[in-house]
Design a protein around this motif. Structure first.
Motif, PDB file in Angstrom:
ATOM      1  N   ILE A 159       0.802  -1.211   0.000  1.00 17.34           N
ATOM      2  CA  ILE A 159       0.000   0.000   0.000  1.00 17.34           C
ATOM      3  C   ILE A 159       0.841   1.269   0.000  1.00 17.34           C
ATOM      4  O   ILE A 159       0.442   2.297  -0.534  1.00 17.34           O
ATOM      5  CB  ILE A 159      -0.995   0.006   1.188  1.00 17.34           C
ATOM      6  CG1 ILE A 159      -2.066   1.078   1.016  1.00 17.34           C
ATOM      7  CG2 ILE A 159      -0.265   0.162   2.505  1.00 17.34           C
ATOM      8  CD1 ILE A 159      -3.081   0.763  -0.025  1.00 17.34           C
ATOM      9  N   GLU A 160       2.046   1.213   0.600  1.00 16.43           N
ATOM     10  CA  GLU A 160       2.908   2.393   0.602  1.00 16.43           C
ATOM     11  C   GLU A 160       4.333   1.999   0.963  1.00 16.43           C
ATOM     12  O   GLU A 160       4.590   0.951   1.557  1.00 16.43           O
ATOM     13  CB  GLU A 160       2.402   3.456   1.586  1.00 16.43           C
ATOM     14  CG  GLU A 160       2.374   3.018   3.043  1.00 16.43           C
ATOM     15  CD  GLU A 160       1.872   4.112   3.970  1.00 16.43           C
ATOM     16  OE1 GLU A 160       2.113   5.297   3.671  1.00 16.43           O
ATOM     17  OE2 GLU A 160       1.246   3.774   4.986  1.00 16.43           O
ATOM     18  N   ASN A 161       5.263   2.869   0.556  1.00 14.84           N
ATOM     19  CA  ASN A 161       6.684   2.677   0.838  1.00 14.84           C
ATOM     20  C   ASN A 161       7.256   3.989   1.354  1.00 14.84           C
ATOM     21  O   ASN A 161       6.860   5.072   0.892  1.00 14.84           O
ATOM     22  CB  ASN A 161       7.409   2.225  -0.429  1.00 14.84           C
ATOM     23  CG  ASN A 161       8.908   2.096  -0.236  1.00 14.84           C
ATOM     24  OD1 ASN A 161       9.654   3.046  -0.463  1.00 14.84           O
ATOM     25  ND2 ASN A 161       9.343   0.929   0.201  1.00 14.84           N
ATOM     26  N   THR A 162       8.174   3.910   2.305  1.00 20.87           N
ATOM     27  CA  THR A 162       8.732   5.125   2.899  1.00 20.87           C
ATOM     28  C   THR A 162       9.536   5.942   1.910  1.00 20.87           C
ATOM     29  O   THR A 162       9.763   7.132   2.124  1.00 20.87           O
ATOM     30  CB  THR A 162       9.625   4.779   4.099  1.00 20.87           C
ATOM     31  OG1 THR A 162      10.630   3.832   3.675  1.00 20.87           O
ATOM     32  CG2 THR A 162       8.822   4.179   5.231  1.00 20.87           C
ATOM     33  N   SER A 163       9.991   5.334   0.833  1.00 20.53           N
ATOM     34  CA  SER A 163      10.802   6.039  -0.158  1.00 20.53           C
ATOM     35  C   SER A 163       9.967   6.536  -1.335  1.00 20.53           C
ATOM     36  O   SER A 163      10.042   7.693  -1.714  1.00 20.53           O
ATOM     37  CB  SER A 163      11.927   5.130  -0.675  1.00 20.53           C
ATOM     38  OG  SER A 163      12.679   5.780  -1.676  1.00 20.53           O
ATOM     39  N   SER A 164       9.138   5.669  -1.904  1.00 23.15           N
ATOM     40  CA  SER A 164       8.409   6.023  -3.125  1.00 23.15           C
ATOM     41  C   SER A 164       6.975   6.458  -2.866  1.00 23.15           C
ATOM     42  O   SER A 164       6.268   6.872  -3.784  1.00 23.15           O
ATOM     43  CB  SER A 164       8.411   4.850  -4.105  1.00 23.15           C
ATOM     44  OG  SER A 164       7.851   3.692  -3.514  1.00 23.15           O
ATOM     45  N   GLY A 165       6.498   6.357  -1.626  1.00 22.61           N
ATOM     46  CA  GLY A 165       5.170   6.848  -1.288  1.00 22.61           C
ATOM     47  C   GLY A 165       4.062   5.830  -1.518  1.00 22.61           C
ATOM     48  O   GLY A 165       4.290   4.617  -1.533  1.00 22.61           O
ATOM     49  N   SER A 166       2.857   6.338  -1.720  1.00 21.83           N
ATOM     50  CA  SER A 166       1.679   5.483  -1.845  1.00 21.83           C
ATOM     51  C   SER A 166       1.650   4.764  -3.191  1.00 21.83           C
ATOM     52  O   SER A 166       2.163   5.265  -4.191  1.00 21.83           O
ATOM     53  CB  SER A 166       0.406   6.309  -1.687  1.00 21.83           C
ATOM     54  OG  SER A 166       0.364   6.928  -0.419  1.00 21.83           O
ATOM     55  N   SER A 215      12.024   2.906  -8.685  1.00 20.97           N
ATOM     56  CA  SER A 215      11.753   4.246  -8.171  1.00 20.97           C
ATOM     57  C   SER A 215      12.462   4.473  -6.840  1.00 20.97           C
ATOM     58  O   SER A 215      13.014   5.548  -6.600  1.00 20.97           O
ATOM     59  CB  SER A 215      10.246   4.443  -8.004  1.00 20.97           C
ATOM     60  OG  SER A 215       9.958   5.649  -7.354  1.00 20.97           O
ATOM     61  N   GLN A 216      12.464   3.465  -5.995  1.00 23.90           N
ATOM     62  CA  GLN A 216      13.077   3.596  -4.672  1.00 23.90           C
ATOM     63  C   GLN A 216      14.603   3.628  -4.727  1.00 23.90           C
ATOM     64  O   GLN A 216      15.241   4.027  -3.761  1.00 23.90           O
ATOM     65  CB  GLN A 216      12.613   2.435  -3.787  1.00 23.90           C
ATOM     66  CG  GLN A 216      11.123   2.450  -3.509  1.00 23.90           C
ATOM     67  CD  GLN A 216      10.590   1.117  -3.050  1.00 23.90           C
ATOM     68  OE1 GLN A 216      11.338   0.276  -2.556  1.00 23.90           O
ATOM     69  NE2 GLN A 216       9.293   0.881  -3.231  1.00 23.90           N
ATOM     70  N   CYS A 217      15.183   3.208  -5.845  1.00 25.97           N
ATOM     71  CA  CYS A 217      16.646   3.155  -5.993  1.00 25.97           C
ATOM     72  C   CYS A 217      17.129   4.059  -7.122  1.00 25.97           C
ATOM     73  O   CYS A 217      18.217   3.836  -7.673  1.00 25.97           O
ATOM     74  CB  CYS A 217      17.105   1.718  -6.263  1.00 25.97           C
ATOM     75  SG  CYS A 217      16.586   0.510  -5.044  1.00 25.97           S
ATOM     76  N   ASN A 218      16.341   5.077  -7.477  1.00 30.83           N
ATOM     77  CA  ASN A 218      16.699   5.851  -8.670  1.00 30.83           C
ATOM     78  C   ASN A 218      18.015   6.604  -8.531  1.00 30.83           C
ATOM     79  O   ASN A 218      18.703   6.845  -9.515  1.00 30.83           O
ATOM     80  CB  ASN A 218      15.557   6.793  -9.076  1.00 30.83           C
ATOM     81  CG  ASN A 218      15.194   7.786  -7.989  1.00 30.83           C
ATOM     82  OD1 ASN A 218      15.890   7.927  -6.978  1.00 30.83           O
ATOM     83  ND2 ASN A 218      14.096   8.485  -8.176  1.00 30.83           N
ATOM     84  N   ARG A 219      18.408   6.989  -7.313  1.00 26.02           N
ATOM     85  CA  ARG A 219      19.708   7.649  -7.149  1.00 26.02           C
ATOM     86  C   ARG A 219      20.846   6.699  -7.481  1.00 26.02           C
ATOM     87  O   ARG A 219      21.838   7.093  -8.107  1.00 26.02           O
ATOM     88  CB  ARG A 219      19.854   8.169  -5.716  1.00 26.02           C
ATOM     89  CG  ARG A 219      18.876   9.280  -5.356  1.00 26.02           C
ATOM     90  CD  ARG A 219      19.086   9.747  -3.931  1.00 26.02           C
ATOM     91  NE  ARG A 219      18.050  10.671  -3.500  1.00 26.02           N
ATOM     92  CZ  ARG A 219      17.913  11.114  -2.252  1.00 26.02           C
ATOM     93  NH1 ARG A 219      18.761  10.705  -1.311  1.00 26.02           N
ATOM     94  NH2 ARG A 219      16.952  11.948  -1.939  1.00 26.02           N
ATOM     95  N   TYR A 220      20.702   5.459  -7.062  1.00 25.49           N
ATOM     96  CA  TYR A 220      21.726   4.461  -7.385  1.00 25.49           C
ATOM     97  C   TYR A 220      21.768   4.214  -8.887  1.00 25.49           C
ATOM     98  O   TYR A 220      22.851   4.111  -9.487  1.00 25.49           O
ATOM     99  CB  TYR A 220      21.425   3.156  -6.640  1.00 25.49           C
ATOM    100  CG  TYR A 220      22.408   2.037  -6.930  1.00 25.49           C
ATOM    101  CD1 TYR A 220      23.629   1.971  -6.272  1.00 25.49           C
ATOM    102  CD2 TYR A 220      22.106   1.051  -7.875  1.00 25.49           C
ATOM    103  CE1 TYR A 220      24.532   0.945  -6.533  1.00 25.49           C
ATOM    104  CE2 TYR A 220      23.000   0.027  -8.143  1.00 25.49           C
ATOM    105  CZ  TYR A 220      24.214  -0.018  -7.464  1.00 25.49           C
ATOM    106  OH  TYR A 220      25.105  -1.023  -7.738  1.00 25.49           O
TER     107      TYR A 220
END
Length: 671
Positions: A159-166, A215-220
């Motif tokens: 439902i949601e992730n602390t990095s990429s949101g809802s 999305s959660q690893c886009n900086r890497y």
């Protein structure tokens, strides 16, 4: 010098101790279940936070006697307490729902074995001692359909992730399903780069992953922009594609646990943008569950408000009037109805509570549509924490006149709150007596003195203690000149301006300050480093999130006499943020406000971090400011939600259209 023992002997001794520790932990869990059995009879709450704090305080003191670091002891026992709480909750939940005593359940989840959804489902079932029949699905629709048609007992949906949101696709599905939310689980998501054994990072050219991990690893991934990206249906699917690839140039993003199932090696770890990367999953079933009154519960509902100004605020005020804590507010468009939205709310309350039922009845009269999606136990155990002063306490034997053994014995058996407060006050006095320049300092921790809210002054404007204030962030030179710009902001309802460092370091402040004084606008400047020569007419200092962790800057700002506005770095958690606030307060400067700077979902949409605001209002006496980064229709929703939770001020970009600024400020200050 004595000859050390052989290494093998030392390792054998450590292994023996580890085995003993595991047996003791298992025994402790058995006793915690006995506690749950007792609470089932007496109907007492699962948690007693005061008791937990006393326990931690006692263990910290005992740990010091053994030469153990306080933070190590606290972190260890917070994990043990969390396990105890969740085990007791699962026991009582099973008693309350005898119809679910079947020990084997068919679970529908996204992907195949090794996906994050599979890991979440496995841990959920393991906690409840349920045998899981696995049903991997290709997409979220298939999960919903499998449960609705009776092919699966439960479905797991992220439902949601602390990095990429809802995860908006899941929210949209919840509008139409007949299923109920019956549980939740949050897992740590440790993203790793996985490849075939023998592969080297330098040889990777192809990357397979689900869109969410990407999305959660886009900086890497930006560091490896030459890689060709392949989007997959799940993390398990990505790992399978690597297994089936013909060479060693393919890699996948997944968990180390999942990689082991597919025989893949970890080439790199910690890929996520945020150091703490967690995903929350909801569990859906065909029938709702009963939640015992002593369990912390969460109720999720959806509603559509009427077409009139302030309709959402009126609905949220109903929750406030009934003392209900909202931890989540999400808006999604209603299919087939342009420009209308459905709102999803998470409320920390049991559906059996009188307050919640009264609020729901009132909301039924105020809204066009409302539906409860489910009531279920809260799986997130917020740790009982000792404040900064308590962590700095000397061993009790050093601060009391009694003999060490007598003092420790008294501390172990004394659970009187007043005695405990007296002990802490004494140690705080000792700490402050040793502060710089030996001067008296009345330092307040960021979480002390609730429920009263501190108030600080920005020029003649009060910030905090129910005083509402709008601040304009100026990041570029105004085309129309400073007087026209500032007069326009004053007309729009702003009481303060913030100049970013780039503007502050290039423009002539002597021309701006007199205009601010004439218009009664507080003058705030961004600081990025110290020492800094500050003009006498500056009213406050602003620290952006990217400089929050500059400990030298924070310490020096704590020695200033000007108010400080401290913004949260989106990549850090609330605990770290409050830790920085405490470092500033400890230096003597008590004029501090906290800025919640919002968060972005994986589609790039900005929204208020309502959970952060809610936690701060509940835990901290410091004024909370919401900084809106959104230029879209969601800005109004975010601002009204932040206001309803208790935010004292807002920060808006001065570059927004005049009409938008007027409307947003009016909604925050006057509605």
């Amino acid at each position: 010098m004595d000859k050390p023992l052989p290494l093998d002997t030392i390792r054998t001794a450590i292994s023996s101790l580890d085995a003993d520790l595991l047996k003791l932990l298992a025994k402790r869990r058995e006793l915690s279940i006995e506690v749950a059995r007792s609470k089932a009879v007496d109907v007492r709450p699962i948690r007693d936070l005061e008791r937990e704090k006393q326990l931690l305080s006692r263990l910290v003191a005992q740990g010091r006697e053994q030469g153990l670091d306080s933070h190590f002891v606290i972190n260890l026992y917070q994990a043990i307490i969390e396990d105890s709480v969740l085990s007791q909750q699962a026991y009582l939940q099973n008693i309350a729902n005898p119809q679910d005593k079947t020990q084997q359940f068919c679970i529908a989840y996204l992907g195949a074995r090794g996906s994050y959804s599979h890991i979440a489902a496995s841990r959920y079932c393991q906690r409840r001692q349920m045998s899981m029949l696995e049903m991997g699905c290709q997409n979220f629709d298939d999960i919903i359909a499998a449960v609705e048609k009776g092919h699966a007992d439960y479905g797991f949906l992220p439902i949601e992730n602390t990095s990429s949101g809802s995860i908006n696709e899941v929210y949209d599905l919840l509008q139409h399903t007949r299923l109920s939310i019956i549980g939740e689980i949050t897992i740590e998501v440790g993203h790793c780069l996985l490849a075939k054994p023998g592969s080297k990072l330098a040889n990777i050219t192809q990357l397979c992953a689900h869109p969410q991990p990407m999305s959660q690893c886009n900086r890497y991934l930006q560091q490896h922009s030459q890689w060709q990206l392949h989007y997959c249906a799940s993390s398990a699917d990505a790992m399978q594609q690597v297994v089936e690839s013909k060479d060693e140039t393919f890699a996948a993003i997944g968990s180390a646990e999942g990689g082991e199932l597919y025989g893949l090696e970890v080439l790199d770890a910690g890929l996520a943008n945020q150091s703490i990367n967690q995903s929350r999953f909801i569990v859906v079933g065909r029938k709702p569950v009963s939640v015992p009154s002593q369990l912390p519960a969460k109720t999720t509902l959806i509603m559509a408000t009427g077409h009139k100004p302030g309709a959402l605020v009126d609905a949220l005020l109903v929750l406030k009037q009934h003392q209900l804590n909202m931890t989540k507010l999400e808006s999604r468009p209603i299919a087939g109805t342009p420009w209308e939205e459905m709102f999803y709310l998470d409320i920390e309350a049991n559906l059996a509570d009188d307050n919640l039922n009264a609020a729901l009845q009132e909301l039924e009269r105020q809204t066009r549509y409302i539906k409860v999606l489910g009531c279920y136990p809260i799986e997130t155990v917020k740790p009982a924490e000792l404040n900064q002063q308590q962590l700095l306490l000397k061993p009790i034997a050093e601060t009391q006149d009694a003999a060490p053994s007598t003092a420790l014995q008294a501390h172990d058996t004394n659970y009187d709150n007043h005695a405990s407060d007296t002990h802490y006050a004494k140690n705080e006095a000792e700490i402050h007596a040793d502060s710089a320049n030996n001067k008296a300092v009345t330092s307040r921790s960021s979480v002390d003195f609730k429920p009263d809210c501190s108030s600080i002054m920005l020029a003649s404007h009060a910030l905090g203690d129910s005083h509402k204030l709008a601040l304009a962030l100026i990041s570029s030179l105004p085309h129309q000149g400073w007087r026209s710009c500032l007069q326009g902001l004053k007309n729009n309802g702003f009481g303060a301006i913030i100049l970013t460092h780039d503007i502050y370091s290039t423009c002539e402040l002597d021309t701006i300050a007199p205009i601010c004084q004439q218009l009664n606008i507080a003058f705030v400047v961004e600081v990025t480093h110290m020492p800094l020569t500050l003009p006498r007419f500056v009213d406050a200092l602003y620290v952006s999130g990217q400089h929050m962790n500059n400990h030298s800057l924070i310490a020096q700002l704590g020695q200033q006499t000007l108010p400080v506005l401290l913004e949260k770095d989106p990549a850090t958690n609330i605990k770290t943020w409050l830790g920085c606030a405490d470092k500033l307060l400890e230096q003597g400067n008590q004029q501090l406000a906290l800025i919640e700077a919002g968060m972005q979902d994986y589609q790039g949409n900005s929204r208020a971090d309502l959970e952060a605001i809610s936690q701060l209002i509940s835990a901290s006496h410091l004024p909370v400011i919401h900084r809106s980064r959104s230029n879209s229709q969601h800005a109004k929703t975010n601002i009204l939600a932040a206001k309803s939770l208790g935010a004292e001020a807002i920060i808006l970009s001065a570059n927004l259209p005049t009409r938008t600024l007027t409307e947003l400020v009016s909604h925050f200050i006057h509605d």
